[in-house]
Enzyme design. Sequence first.
Site, PDB file in Angstrom:
ATOM      1  N   LYS A  14     -39.760 -32.157   5.446  1.00 40.94           N
ATOM      2  CA  LYS A  14     -39.039 -31.387   4.427  1.00 40.94           C
ATOM      3  C   LYS A  14     -37.989 -32.272   3.771  1.00 40.94           C
ATOM      4  CE  LYS A  14     -40.134 -27.029   6.513  1.00 40.94           C
ATOM      5  NZ  LYS A  14     -39.950 -26.173   7.653  1.00 40.94           N
ATOM      6  N   GLN A  18     -35.356 -23.558  11.095  1.00 40.46           N
ATOM      7  CA  GLN A  18     -36.705 -23.850  11.589  1.00 40.46           C
ATOM      8  C   GLN A  18     -37.055 -22.965  12.797  1.00 40.46           C
ATOM      9  OE1 GLN A  18     -38.841 -26.203  10.053  1.00 40.46           O
ATOM     10  NE2 GLN A  18     -40.351 -25.300  11.420  1.00 40.46           N
ATOM     11  N   ASP A  36     -37.246 -19.263   2.772  1.00 36.45           N
ATOM     12  CA  ASP A  36     -38.430 -18.983   3.591  1.00 36.45           C
ATOM     13  C   ASP A  36     -39.004 -17.602   3.261  1.00 36.45           C
ATOM     14  OD1 ASP A  36     -39.496 -20.868   5.262  1.00 36.45           O
ATOM     15  OD2 ASP A  36     -38.090 -20.519   6.912  1.00 36.45           O
TER      16      ASP A  36
END
Length: 294
Positions: free
Chosen positions: A59, A103, A126
Amino acid sequence: MSANIISGKEISAKIRERIKYEIDEIMSANSDNPNFIRPGLAVILVGEDPGSAIYVRNKKRICEEVGIRSFGYVLDATTSEADLLDLIDQLNHDDRVHGILCQMPLPKHLDEFAVISAISPVKDVDGFHPINKGLLSMGKECLVPCTPLGCVEMLKLSGIDISGKHCVIIGRSNIVGKPLSALMLNENATVTITHSKTKNLKEICRQADILVAAIGKSGFVTGEFVKEGAVVIDVGINRDPDNKVRGDVLFEEVVEIAGSITPVPGGVGLMTTTLLMQNTLQAYHNIISKEADL
Ligand code: NAD
């Protein structure tokens, strides 16, 4: 005849080029302002899960490639929930940060739902926050989870019409199956969502014009699941005993039956991080235009 291969590599490269171009334009239009803030993404990693650490590194690399400033936070596996929520609160109020991602999976002592819910919905790149999930199911504009969004973008950018098609999804997780069902419904597909308790799975899958596998079982979807000419999207990422990465679809068999198919690797996986960049840019625009309204 062998299926058309839908390349996540080619499609994601095109999307990244467009994002980079847009960010370059924004920055050059504001080059006379030394205080101008570049789009920024904060990524939090709790613990030392090696798989998660690789995802986080990727990322960061892709942020650099497209011109998004990245802020990395690596927290000890024993971090308390209060400390993690404190960091999220700081990032929610940090003007340099337009997207926040924590995460998953988190260490067991942390409540994932509490953590997801603490991220400001406007920075929830997200798309996991309950507000974004609710907006998605109502067909309203929102930040959409990256993997399902990647599936839909792959179909659209490959010129595959979704409207009126029967889409069968195998898997009902909160990060793939469920949000994908809402997205496909918003695209006017007729959607069937199946799972581990579904009866007659093969028969249902054989009715699909578009079949999406998001199960987590290597090679589960064999030729018997697929109608001649169907589009097959393989979300699965499984590491086989030979250490090779394989999808949920038995590619070598299904490629001879499907009309189009995504490979693993080189398919949906590459789209996920790219769509994270797109979501960060969308969050940036949303935040900037709100500030302009004030
Ligand atoms: P999950 O374990 O949360 O959900 C799996 C789903 O599969 C469940 O809904 C379950 O009911 C269903 N299922 C399990 N066995 C089944 C069976 N025998 N028949 C029918 N349905 C069955 O998994 P997830 O997080 O949704 O991930 C699914 C796969 O996608 C995994 O391989 C994961 O690594 C991969 N994934 C890939 C990306 C990406 O970026 N491409 C992102 C997320 C997940």
